[in-house]
Write a protein that holds these residues in place. Sequence first.
Motif, short mmCIF file in Angstrom:
data_model
loop_
_atom_site.label_atom_id
_atom_site.label_comp_id
_atom_site.label_asym_id
_atom_site.label_seq_id
_atom_site.Cartn_x
_atom_site.Cartn_y
_atom_site.Cartn_z
N MET A 93 -12.50 4.84 -3.58
CA MET A 93 -12.00 3.99 -2.50
C MET A 93 -12.31 2.53 -2.81
O MET A 93 -13.34 2.21 -3.39
CB MET A 93 -12.61 4.39 -1.15
CG MET A 93 -12.05 3.63 0.04
SD MET A 93 -12.68 4.20 1.64
CE MET A 93 -11.71 5.69 1.88
N GLY A 94 -11.41 1.65 -2.40
CA GLY A 94 -11.60 0.22 -2.58
C GLY A 94 -12.53 -0.35 -1.54
O GLY A 94 -12.96 0.32 -0.60
N HIS B 292 -4.34 1.39 -7.22
CA HIS B 292 -4.99 0.58 -6.20
C HIS B 292 -4.47 -0.83 -6.31
O HIS B 292 -4.32 -1.37 -7.41
CB HIS B 292 -6.51 0.59 -6.39
CG HIS B 292 -7.24 -0.11 -5.28
ND1 HIS B 292 -7.31 0.39 -4.01
CD2 HIS B 292 -7.91 -1.29 -5.25
CE1 HIS B 292 -8.00 -0.43 -3.24
NE2 HIS B 292 -8.38 -1.47 -3.97
N VAL C 74 0.84 -1.21 0.00
CA VAL C 74 0.00 0.00 0.00
C VAL C 74 0.87 1.26 0.00
O VAL C 74 0.57 2.24 -0.67
CB VAL C 74 -0.95 -0.01 1.21
CG1 VAL C 74 -1.73 1.31 1.29
CG2 VAL C 74 -1.92 -1.18 1.12
N ALA D 69 -6.85 9.91 -4.06
CA ALA D 69 -7.08 9.48 -5.43
C ALA D 69 -8.15 10.33 -6.11
O ALA D 69 -7.96 10.83 -7.22
CB ALA D 69 -7.50 8.01 -5.45
N THR E 166 2.00 2.12 -3.53
CA THR E 166 0.97 2.76 -4.36
C THR E 166 0.83 4.24 -3.99
O THR E 166 0.67 5.09 -4.88
CB THR E 166 -0.38 2.04 -4.20
OG1 THR E 166 -0.82 2.11 -2.84
CG2 THR E 166 -0.29 0.60 -4.64
N ASN E 167 0.91 4.55 -2.70
CA ASN E 167 0.84 5.96 -2.28
C ASN E 167 2.09 6.71 -2.74
O ASN E 167 2.01 7.86 -3.18
CB ASN E 167 0.70 6.06 -0.76
CG ASN E 167 -0.70 5.70 -0.30
OD1 ASN E 167 -1.68 5.95 -0.99
ND2 ASN E 167 -0.80 5.11 0.88
N ALA F 39 -14.71 -2.19 -5.65
CA ALA F 39 -14.19 -0.84 -5.37
C ALA F 39 -15.09 0.19 -6.02
O ALA F 39 -15.71 -0.07 -7.07
CB ALA F 39 -12.76 -0.69 -5.91
N GLU G 35 -9.08 -6.06 -0.13
CA GLU G 35 -7.95 -5.27 0.33
C GLU G 35 -6.74 -6.16 0.63
O GLU G 35 -6.87 -7.36 0.89
CB GLU G 35 -8.32 -4.47 1.58
CG GLU G 35 -8.58 -5.32 2.81
CD GLU G 35 -8.88 -4.47 4.04
OE1 GLU G 35 -8.20 -3.44 4.22
OE2 GLU G 35 -9.78 -4.83 4.80
#
Length: 802
Positions: free
Chosen positions: A324-325, A271, A256, A363, A259-260, A319, A330
Amino acid sequence: MKVSYNWLKEFIDLPLSPEETAEKLTLIGLEVEETEEFGSSLKGVIVGEVLEVREHPNADRLQVCDVDLGNSKTQIVCGAKNVAAGQKVPVATVGSILPIKLDDGSNLKIKKAKLRGEVSEGMICAEDELGLGTDHAGIMVLDENLEVGTPISEIFDLYEDTIIDIAITPNRPDATCHLGVARDLSAALNLELKKPEIKSGKVVKDSDYITIKIENAKKCHRYVGKMVRGVEIKESPGWLRNKLKAIGVRPVNNVVDVTNYVMYELGQPLHAFDHNTIRGKEIVVKDFDKEIEFETLDHIKRKCSPGTLFICDGEGPVAIAGVMGGVDSEVSDNTANILLESAYFDPGSIRKTAKEQTLQTDASYRFERGIDPDLQAVAADRAAQLIAEVAGGEVTDETINIHPTKTGTHQLTLRKSYVNRLLGTDFTTDAISNILDGLELTEVSKDEDSITFEVPTFRPDLEREVDLIEEVGRLFDYNKIPSPGHGIFVSSEPINDWEKLNQKVRNTALQLGLREIYSNSLISEKDAALYGDLENMIPALNPLNKDNSTLRPSLLHGFMKSASYNFNRKASGVRFFEVGHVFNKDEEGTYYKGIKEEVHVLFGLAGMKHTDSWSKEAESYSVFDLKALVNALFTKLNLIDHISSKASDAETLDYYWGDVKLGSLSIPANDLKKSYGFEQDAFVAELSVSAIAEALRVIPERKFKAVPKFPAFEFDFAIIVPQVVTAGALMNVIKDKAGDQLESIDIFDVFEGKSIGEGNKSLAFRLQFLDPNKTLNIKEVEPIIQRIVKSLEKDFSAKLRG
């Protein structure tokens, strides 16, 4: 957006300090709101050994510790329960500065102090007080093998940075990442831009491990999928955690966090799905024609309206696209295979969904502004590469790229003459080309007079020639453009009749001693219901909040709210006016079908006209005070001789120009005043400036005439009529029967009493007659009076009073 100074230096060799960088960013159009220091070198914080701990003589919760600092011993007062003799602990010595923010924004500086009578020279620190973690349950206990006096900076990998907070305008989606900000800086400073090396995968449309379909190509232009197998979910390495924490992003896990990281690096939201939880091994991008309930990563079940775009697997949504997912797919500690999503979603669709769900994520913030439509595959490859580096996975060679809606580049021609005319410069085309070189615009052609550029897809704001001229000016630095030796006189555009009328209305109100107020055009549905049927009002499609959900049908709410606000602060009386737009439903509409929009002016009086003093008694405002102000406005606008008034009920007087209603003077009901929390007398008049403008287009301008040579003739008479008869109705008949010689009419006495009978009232009128050619006498006026009295007797059962 928070930008890391250290991160920017990875893209360009910055010769500027953080403060100079912030100043330069503001000069080139990326306005810096603030800068702040992140982390600390912890200079002056060393390893100490607690020798003895004893109770504080004057405080139950404090303890007095004797601490060995290596070259000296000192006494420190400590409030932690877990401090004990023999511990090795971090000690902030006197003079050291800790990364603890005080109320004034500065960091905590350790000073020698007395705590409840005991001297304290230093501070034994907790983990969070050193910026090394979040634990504040007690002091930080170090390895017992550490040598006393060792600087903490030699033990821990400390991270220092300067964070620059930039206000990103909606037209600059390219600047929502470090690469975009660095690109602008490199162009302005004429420095080389160093981009990360990214290994591209083989682009395919189908794959054995996943099938991707886009059912709504209008809302999803492109969807890229990338697989990383055999990852180990764990805490991210220090460099990654430090970079994210510096810009205010909480580290989660290595996948995670990557990805950020890539989103803040390149500007592409990503995502990560747990591939094993994707049912049917397929991804479908689609919307539904019904409401869908969906639980997002924050464990909130959300009701999504028809048309919301979803990312679905073989059985259902996983998602909310671009926002948001979901919890079902997740990344968890058991995840082994990662499917990376890198897509381009329509900005309008994401903006609508985020607003509806009151959920703006990092996002959606970027998707709403419009990301680079050519960035998806690059970002997916970059993220996969980093995941393999920090999570030990294997990146598949295939990059699935479904791209039904393509966005091409476009060309713009920049004329040298136009650049120099707007900026006041004398640039050559070569100079212009050099200034814009760092923006990655592709030069298509160039001659002595113009340059044609191909604009990259990451700059959707560059649509016209003037947009490129703005780029030239900001990158060159407006401060470096010399001031002209002479100016050009430009006459302003003349004010039209509508603006003149609005100015005249405002100026007249100010001259009458009224104070202008401004109120919001949007009011709550609850307040709107006080002024009529909600079905006739215009609701906001996407209200910011419940208090701003309906377009106001009247200016009265603003006056009542302002009056209440002032009365609650001990004001004795108010006299306000406001000019503003009001809105109601209408079949035809003014500017938009179904919406009638007008400009109104409101005059309002409430409370005391003047308070008690030695020279006069206190007096409240009356309806006649307001009526005088309205008449003064009509007189100023040359309408007083062309309007009529009619009482629609005991509390309301309507004004007309012919059959057109101009507005009303009214007394707000007690229930309405109660809903605003005041009891004082109030009087309001609301007139349509739009209707007045229509009347003034027809009414001839005022003409002045000579002062009459002959005196006027006055005649007084009184009549008795039933109480239900209004004075306005009587005056209309008198004006109609009196003829052109009637100069003015006034009521000078009103009487009610038993002597004239129950249910009656007496009104005394003073009529003034004038003939421009002679002096009138009683013989000439008496027939007019008799005609008036007969009409009043016939229409209202009036009796002439002796």
